[in-house]
Design a protein around this motif. Structure first.
Motif, PDB file in Angstrom:
ATOM      1  N   GLU A  12      -5.848  53.352 -49.369  1.00 17.65           N
ATOM      2  CA  GLU A  12      -6.069  54.030 -48.099  1.00 17.65           C
ATOM      3  C   GLU A  12      -5.045  55.132 -47.984  1.00 17.65           C
ATOM      4  OE1 GLU A  12      -8.106  55.084 -45.122  1.00 17.65           O
ATOM      5  OE2 GLU A  12      -8.723  53.283 -46.177  1.00 17.65           O
ATOM      6  N   PRO A  13      -5.404  56.363 -47.866  1.00 14.68           N
ATOM      7  CA  PRO A  13      -6.760  56.896 -47.879  1.00 14.68           C
ATOM      8  C   PRO A  13      -7.357  56.830 -49.289  1.00 14.68           C
ATOM      9  CG  PRO A  13      -5.196  58.700 -47.789  1.00 14.68           C
ATOM     10  CD  PRO A  13      -4.408  57.427 -47.689  1.00 14.68           C
ATOM     11  N   PRO A  14      -8.690  56.895 -49.385  1.00 15.67           N
ATOM     12  CA  PRO A  14      -9.351  56.797 -50.694  1.00 15.67           C
ATOM     13  C   PRO A  14      -8.934  57.932 -51.630  1.00 15.67           C
ATOM     14  CG  PRO A  14     -10.944  56.643 -48.906  1.00 15.67           C
ATOM     15  CD  PRO A  14      -9.641  57.029 -48.291  1.00 15.67           C
ATOM     16  N   ALA A  15      -9.185  57.715 -52.912  1.00 17.62           N
ATOM     17  CA  ALA A  15      -8.863  58.724 -53.920  1.00 17.62           C
ATOM     18  C   ALA A  15      -9.589  60.028 -53.621  1.00 17.62           C
ATOM     19  CB  ALA A  15      -9.266  58.225 -55.302  1.00 17.62           C
ATOM     20  N   THR A  16      -8.893  61.114 -53.838  1.00 14.01           N
ATOM     21  CA  THR A  16      -9.490  62.434 -53.614  1.00 14.01           C
ATOM     22  C   THR A  16     -10.225  62.878 -54.871  1.00 14.01           C
ATOM     23  OG1 THR A  16      -7.555  63.618 -54.432  1.00 14.01           O
ATOM     24  CG2 THR A  16      -7.598  63.076 -52.060  1.00 14.01           C
ATOM     25  N   GLU A  17     -11.040  63.896 -54.726  1.00 14.45           N
ATOM     26  CA  GLU A  17     -11.740  64.471 -55.876  1.00 14.45           C
ATOM     27  C   GLU A  17     -10.733  64.985 -56.904  1.00 14.45           C
ATOM     28  OE1 GLU A  17     -14.713  65.296 -58.365  1.00 14.45           O
ATOM     29  OE2 GLU A  17     -14.926  64.221 -56.479  1.00 14.45           O
ATOM     30  N   GLU A  18      -9.647  65.539 -56.430  1.00 18.58           N
ATOM     31  CA  GLU A  18      -8.605  66.040 -57.329  1.00 18.58           C
ATOM     32  C   GLU A  18      -7.988  64.907 -58.156  1.00 18.58           C
ATOM     33  OE1 GLU A  18      -4.216  67.804 -56.658  1.00 18.58           O
ATOM     34  OE2 GLU A  18      -5.819  68.905 -55.641  1.00 18.58           O
ATOM     35  N   GLU A  19      -7.738  63.761 -57.533  1.00 20.29           N
ATOM     36  CA  GLU A  19      -7.181  62.613 -58.251  1.00 20.29           C
ATOM     37  C   GLU A  19      -8.168  62.072 -59.279  1.00 20.29           C
ATOM     38  OE1 GLU A  19      -4.205  60.430 -55.148  1.00 20.29           O
ATOM     39  OE2 GLU A  19      -6.344  60.445 -54.631  1.00 20.29           O
ATOM     40  N   LEU A  63     -17.971  49.542 -56.615  1.00 24.21           N
ATOM     41  CA  LEU A  63     -17.055  48.401 -56.558  1.00 24.21           C
ATOM     42  C   LEU A  63     -16.897  47.895 -55.138  1.00 24.21           C
ATOM     43  CD1 LEU A  63     -14.215  49.686 -58.924  1.00 24.21           C
ATOM     44  CD2 LEU A  63     -15.980  47.991 -59.448  1.00 24.21           C
ATOM     45  N   SER A  64     -16.636  46.612 -55.026  1.00 25.97           N
ATOM     46  CA  SER A  64     -16.342  46.031 -53.717  1.00 25.97           C
ATOM     47  C   SER A  64     -15.188  45.056 -53.877  1.00 25.97           C
ATOM     48  CB  SER A  64     -17.566  45.315 -53.146  1.00 25.97           C
ATOM     49  OG  SER A  64     -17.919  44.227 -53.968  1.00 25.97           O
ATOM     50  N   THR A  65     -14.485  44.835 -52.797  1.00 31.37           N
ATOM     51  CA  THR A  65     -13.362  43.911 -52.813  1.00 31.37           C
ATOM     52  C   THR A  65     -13.196  43.296 -51.436  1.00 31.37           C
ATOM     53  OG1 THR A  65     -11.009  43.658 -53.315  1.00 31.37           O
ATOM     54  CG2 THR A  65     -11.671  45.723 -52.278  1.00 31.37           C
ATOM     55  N   THR A  66     -12.577  42.124 -51.397  1.00 27.34           N
ATOM     56  CA  THR A  66     -12.300  41.479 -50.116  1.00 27.34           C
ATOM     57  C   THR A  66     -10.851  41.685 -49.702  1.00 27.34           C
ATOM     58  OG1 THR A  66     -11.805  39.398 -51.233  1.00 27.34           O
ATOM     59  CG2 THR A  66     -14.072  39.723 -50.448  1.00 27.34           C
ATOM     60  N   THR A  67     -10.041  42.269 -50.574  1.00 28.03           N
ATOM     61  CA  THR A  67      -8.640  42.500 -50.232  1.00 28.03           C
ATOM     62  C   THR A  67      -8.495  43.777 -49.419  1.00 28.03           C
ATOM     63  OG1 THR A  67      -8.184  43.722 -52.274  1.00 28.03           O
ATOM     64  CG2 THR A  67      -7.832  41.343 -52.319  1.00 28.03           C
ATOM     65  N   ALA A  68      -7.456  43.806 -48.640  1.00 28.36           N
ATOM     66  CA  ALA A  68      -7.187  44.988 -47.812  1.00 28.36           C
ATOM     67  C   ALA A  68      -6.770  46.155 -48.716  1.00 28.36           C
ATOM     68  CB  ALA A  68      -6.074  44.683 -46.824  1.00 28.36           C
ATOM     69  N   PRO A  69      -7.124  47.368 -48.323  1.00 28.26           N
ATOM     70  CA  PRO A  69      -6.709  48.529 -49.118  1.00 28.26           C
ATOM     71  C   PRO A  69      -5.191  48.626 -49.179  1.00 28.26           C
ATOM     72  CG  PRO A  69      -8.331  49.173 -47.472  1.00 28.26           C
ATOM     73  CD  PRO A  69      -7.944  47.755 -47.183  1.00 28.26           C
ATOM     74  N   ARG A  70      -4.704  49.085 -50.320  1.00 30.81           N
ATOM     75  CA  ARG A  70      -3.266  49.274 -50.497  1.00 30.81           C
ATOM     76  C   ARG A  70      -2.854  50.612 -49.893  1.00 30.81           C
ATOM     77  NH1 ARG A  70      -3.414  48.303 -56.771  1.00 30.81           N
ATOM     78  NH2 ARG A  70      -5.440  49.210 -56.360  1.00 30.81           N
ATOM     79  N   ASP A  71      -1.646  50.640 -49.381  1.00 30.11           N
ATOM     80  CA  ASP A  71      -1.098  51.855 -48.791  1.00 30.11           C
ATOM     81  C   ASP A  71      -0.428  52.681 -49.886  1.00 30.11           C
ATOM     82  OD1 ASP A  71       1.385  53.326 -47.578  1.00 30.11           O
ATOM     83  OD2 ASP A  71       0.003  52.995 -45.904  1.00 30.11           O
ATOM     84  N   ARG A  72      -0.790  53.946 -49.988  1.00 27.79           N
ATOM     85  CA  ARG A  72      -0.260  54.810 -51.045  1.00 27.79           C
ATOM     86  C   ARG A  72       1.259  54.939 -50.985  1.00 27.79           C
ATOM     87  NH1 ARG A  72      -3.913  57.506 -53.963  1.00 27.79           N
ATOM     88  NH2 ARG A  72      -6.043  57.480 -53.191  1.00 27.79           N
ATOM     89  N   GLU A  73       1.797  55.086 -49.785  1.00 27.14           N
ATOM     90  CA  GLU A  73       3.243  55.255 -49.644  1.00 27.14           C
ATOM     91  C   GLU A  73       4.003  53.999 -50.056  1.00 27.14           C
ATOM     92  OE1 GLU A  73       4.996  58.012 -49.093  1.00 27.14           O
ATOM     93  OE2 GLU A  73       3.039  58.996 -49.196  1.00 27.14           O
ATOM     94  N   VAL A  74       3.498  52.843 -49.669  1.00 26.18           N
ATOM     95  CA  VAL A  74       4.142  51.585 -50.043  1.00 26.18           C
ATOM     96  C   VAL A  74       4.118  51.417 -51.556  1.00 26.18           C
ATOM     97  CG1 VAL A  74       3.945  49.069 -49.903  1.00 26.18           C
ATOM     98  CG2 VAL A  74       3.660  50.465 -47.840  1.00 26.18           C
ATOM     99  N   GLU A  75       2.982  51.682 -52.173  1.00 27.14           N
ATOM    100  CA  GLU A  75       2.867  51.561 -53.633  1.00 27.14           C
ATOM    101  C   GLU A  75       3.760  52.564 -54.350  1.00 27.14           C
ATOM    102  OE1 GLU A  75       1.276  49.073 -55.214  1.00 27.14           O
ATOM    103  OE2 GLU A  75       0.799  48.298 -53.232  1.00 27.14           O
ATOM    104  N   ALA A  76       3.879  53.782 -53.828  1.00 28.33           N
ATOM    105  CA  ALA A  76       4.747  54.795 -54.431  1.00 28.33           C
ATOM    106  C   ALA A  76       6.214  54.363 -54.344  1.00 28.33           C
ATOM    107  CB  ALA A  76       4.546  56.140 -53.749  1.00 28.33           C
ATOM    108  N   THR A  77       6.588  53.772 -53.220  1.00 26.56           N
ATOM    109  CA  THR A  77       7.963  53.279 -53.058  1.00 26.56           C
ATOM    110  C   THR A  77       8.251  52.163 -54.057  1.00 26.56           C
ATOM    111  OG1 THR A  77       7.933  53.865 -50.722  1.00 26.56           O
ATOM    112  CG2 THR A  77       9.587  52.251 -51.413  1.00 26.56           C
ATOM    113  N   LYS A  78       7.312  51.250 -54.230  1.00 30.99           N
ATOM    114  CA  LYS A  78       7.479  50.164 -55.210  1.00 30.99           C
ATOM    115  C   LYS A  78       7.625  50.728 -56.622  1.00 30.99           C
ATOM    116  CE  LYS A  78       4.633  46.700 -52.855  1.00 30.99           C
ATOM    117  NZ  LYS A  78       3.382  45.932 -52.980  1.00 30.99           N
ATOM    118  N   ALA A  79       6.813  51.725 -56.954  1.00 27.75           N
ATOM    119  CA  ALA A  79       6.875  52.328 -58.296  1.00 27.75           C
ATOM    120  C   ALA A  79       8.211  53.014 -58.516  1.00 27.75           C
ATOM    121  CB  ALA A  79       5.731  53.314 -58.479  1.00 27.75           C
TER     122      ALA A  79
END
Length: 90
Positions: A12-19, A63-79
């Motif tokens: 969240e937000p979904p992948a952009t066309e550029e990505e 694709l479908s999933t039951t998990t909540a979307p991941r936050d881009r900022e949180v994932e970037a901080t973890k990386a």
């Protein structure tokens, strides 16, 4: 030659066309072994990037999933933290 291809699904937000296009370019570079194709291969290379991007869009829409979307900022901080720990000198 290529950076790692990143996960694009379930953010969240979904992948952009550029990505999507950037990931497709990295995939085609990896498969072909070319960072930049010769003029003789340029059309085939560009078509492959477009084909992979189209397939990626279809895949992500299917694709479908039951998990909540991941936050881009949180994932970037973890990386960044993983990278800091991996490459720290002490």
């Amino acid at each position: 030659m290529c950076r790692n291809i990143r996960t694009l699904f379930n953010f969240e937000p979904p992948a952009t066309e550029e990505e999507i296009r950037a990931a497709s370019l990295q995939f085609v570079r990896k498969l072909s072994g070319f960072n930049r194709p010769s003029q003789a291969n340029e059309a085939a290379f560009a078509q492959a990037v477009e084909d992979v991007a189209a397939a990626a869009r279809v895949l992500m829409a299917s694709l479908s999933t039951t998990t909540a979307p991941r936050d881009r900022e949180v994932e970037a901080t973890k990386a960044r933290e993983r990278s800091r720990l991996r490459f720290s000198r002490g």
